[in-house]
Design a protein around this motif. Structure first.
Motif, PDB file in Angstrom:
ATOM      1  N   GLY A   1       0.649  -1.367  -0.059  1.00  0.00           N
ATOM      2  CA  GLY A   1      -0.140   0.070  -0.142  1.00  0.00           C
ATOM      3  C   GLY A   1       0.901   1.204   0.127  1.00  0.00           C
ATOM      4  N   GLY A   2       2.260   1.035   0.531  1.00  0.00           N
ATOM      5  CA  GLY A   2       2.960   2.493   0.641  1.00  0.00           C
ATOM      6  C   GLY A   2       3.748   2.538  -0.728  1.00  0.00           C
TER       7      GLY A   2
ATOM      8  N   PRO B   1      -0.414  -1.269  -7.101  1.00  0.00           N
ATOM      9  CA  PRO B   1      -0.807  -2.104  -7.965  1.00  0.00           C
ATOM     10  C   PRO B   1      -2.485  -1.973  -7.801  1.00  0.00           C
ATOM     11  CG  PRO B   1       0.245  -3.314  -6.338  1.00  0.00           C
ATOM     12  CD  PRO B   1       0.722  -2.137  -6.067  1.00  0.00           C
ATOM     13  N   SER B   2      -3.071  -2.022  -8.945  1.00  0.00           N
ATOM     14  CA  SER B   2      -4.630  -1.960  -9.018  1.00  0.00           C
ATOM     15  C   SER B   2      -5.179  -3.345  -8.759  1.00  0.00           C
ATOM     16  CB  SER B   2      -5.301  -1.469 -10.120  1.00  0.00           C
ATOM     17  OG  SER B   2      -4.901  -1.979 -11.024  1.00  0.00           O
TER      18      SER B   2
ATOM     19  N   GLN C   1      -4.715 -15.084 -16.004  1.00  0.00           N
ATOM     20  CA  GLN C   1      -5.337 -14.313 -14.715  1.00  0.00           C
ATOM     21  C   GLN C   1      -5.321 -12.889 -14.894  1.00  0.00           C
ATOM     22  OE1 GLN C   1      -6.159 -16.332 -12.106  1.00  0.00           O
ATOM     23  NE2 GLN C   1      -5.632 -18.013 -13.185  1.00  0.00           N
ATOM     24  N   PRO C   2      -6.784 -12.192 -14.807  1.00  0.00           N
ATOM     25  CA  PRO C   2      -6.948 -10.959 -14.988  1.00  0.00           C
ATOM     26  C   PRO C   2      -6.242 -10.095 -13.878  1.00  0.00           C
ATOM     27  CG  PRO C   2      -8.840 -11.995 -14.439  1.00  0.00           C
ATOM     28  CD  PRO C   2      -7.814 -13.047 -14.197  1.00  0.00           C
ATOM     29  N   VAL C   3      -5.078 -10.035 -13.470  1.00  0.00           N
ATOM     30  CA  VAL C   3      -4.436  -9.337 -12.354  1.00  0.00           C
ATOM     31  C   VAL C   3      -3.227  -8.372 -12.922  1.00  0.00           C
ATOM     32  CG1 VAL C   3      -5.537 -10.457 -10.553  1.00  0.00           C
ATOM     33  CG2 VAL C   3      -3.279 -11.054 -11.686  1.00  0.00           C
ATOM     34  N   GLU C   4      -2.770  -7.322 -12.380  1.00  0.00           N
ATOM     35  CA  GLU C   4      -1.802  -6.452 -12.663  1.00  0.00           C
ATOM     36  C   GLU C   4      -0.483  -7.103 -12.229  1.00  0.00           C
ATOM     37  OE1 GLU C   4       0.060  -2.288 -11.997  1.00  0.00           O
ATOM     38  OE2 GLU C   4      -1.912  -2.504 -11.551  1.00  0.00           O
ATOM     39  N   THR C   5      -0.491  -7.758 -11.303  1.00  0.00           N
ATOM     40  CA  THR C   5       0.713  -8.372 -10.365  1.00  0.00           C
ATOM     41  C   THR C   5       0.332  -9.627  -9.618  1.00  0.00           C
ATOM     42  OG1 THR C   5       0.131  -7.080  -8.498  1.00  0.00           O
ATOM     43  CG2 THR C   5       1.645  -5.817  -9.966  1.00  0.00           C
ATOM     44  N   PHE C   6       1.598 -10.114  -9.354  1.00  0.00           N
ATOM     45  CA  PHE C   6       1.546 -11.531  -8.944  1.00  0.00           C
ATOM     46  C   PHE C   6       2.589 -11.191  -7.357  1.00  0.00           C
ATOM     47  CE2 PHE C   6       0.534 -14.406 -12.411  1.00  0.00           C
ATOM     48  CZ  PHE C   6      -0.892 -14.837 -11.765  1.00  0.00           C
ATOM     49  N   LEU C   7       1.971 -11.957  -6.469  1.00  0.00           N
ATOM     50  CA  LEU C   7       2.543 -11.903  -5.212  1.00  0.00           C
ATOM     51  C   LEU C   7       3.163 -13.217  -4.766  1.00  0.00           C
ATOM     52  CD1 LEU C   7       3.457 -10.412  -2.328  1.00  0.00           C
ATOM     53  CD2 LEU C   7       1.528 -10.847  -1.630  1.00  0.00           C
TER      54      LEU C   7
END
Length: 307
Positions: free
Chosen positions: A43-44, A49-50, A124-130
């Motif tokens: 978050g900081g 990422p959205s 996968q419809p995501v901007e980033t992977f964690l």
């Protein structure tokens, strides 16, 4: 045939090894803090990422793989609190693939490597992977978190988090206290004597060593002592019941007399804290006093923190 039976066993009972253990209370509390720290880190970011897909959370020995589910849940909860609502758990990314090749069982996992991430990321419809890897030390939980761009696999950022997770039941230092009733030695009395002990033991390799302070309270006198102690510890089978054999030699005071004190005890730890056992002490005063309290022999109960 042997490979087929092993394949069925893996499918029925899972591929997790039997030497892992269930999480403890301190580790559950650490999971919540790890989730908060990871969410604050993401978050900081300057360019937050959205959307995030949790590719994999992996826990190493001695933690059970179910602990990864606990950490993942805490991460998702904390990300939502930080106004990152579009978070998904990528179940396809960590599904075990089991097959038989040339009479051998081969287990392949949606492991966190670049090829697998790029291939799965396209769906996968995501901007980033964690990705998160969890390690357990004696006093802490370590989490290595890495954030990748999807589907290119470009590293965005990585961070390591450490949360203290001290478990007294696993600590090498042991605090033990007992209170007992029994027969006083050296005096003629029909009344029971009371014995108390409080000690701190530290792991020495072949045994435990430490210091005990204690005493005996009887109708015919009082004995106080301080004894350096050597203790040997073991378990009954593979259960939670442990035994502790302790022997001490130190200095004591009884009335106007001073001298050496010998102590011994055999205690059984039930569960994580409760202790029952028996023990005794013998006082060698100088000068010797006829009819004075010289020791104790009896049963005792108490507590133990550590092992």
């Amino acid at each position: 045939m042997r490979s087929t039976l092993l394949l069925l066993a893996i499918l029925m009972f899972g591929a997790n090894p039997g030497w892992t253990r269930a999480p403890e209370e301190a580790e559950f509390a650490a999971a919540e803090k790890i989730g908060e720290d990871i969410a604050e880190w993401i978050g900081g970011m300057e360019r937050r990422p959205s959307s995030i897909g949790i590719f994999n959370v992996y826990t190493n020995y001695p933690l059970d793989q179910d602990y990864s589910t606990v950490v993942e849940t805490e991460v998702m909860k904390s990300l939502a609190k930080n106004d990152i609502q579009n978070v998904i758990s990528c179940t396809e990314c960590r599904t075990n693939q089991v097959s038989v090749v040339n009479d051998r069982v081969v287990i392949s996992k949606g492991a966190p490597d670049m090829d697998a991430m790029k291939r799965i990321g396209k769906t996968q419809p995501v901007e980033t992977f964690l990705m998160v890897e969890i390690y357990r030390t004696k006093i802490s939980i370590l989490a290595h978190a890495v954030l990748y761009q999807n589907p290119s696999g470009v590293l965005i950022s990585a961070q390591r988090f450490r949360v203290t997770a001290v478990s007294f039941s696993d600590a090498s230092t042991q605090l033990i206290g007992t209170l007992g009733l029994g027969r006083p030695l050296g005096i003629v009395s029909s009344d029971l004597a009371t014995e108390f002990n409080l000690g701190l033991l530290e792991e020495m390799g072949f045994a435990k060593g430490g210091l005990f302070i204690g005493g005996v309270l009887a109708a015919g006198g009082t004995l106080l002592y301080l004894t350096p102690t050597l203790a040997f510890r073991g378990r009954f089978g593979h259960g939670g019941i442990a035994w502790l054999l302790s022997m001490g030699f130190g200095y004591g005071m009884g009335g106007a007399s001073r001298g050496f004190v010998v102590t011994a005890g055999y205690d059984i730890t039930l569960g994580s804290t409760a202790v029952v056992g028996f023990g005794g002490s013998y006082f060698l005063p100088s000068p010797a006093v006829t009819g004075a309290l010289t020791g104790f022999l009896g049963l005792r109960v108490g507590f133990s923190l550590g092992r």
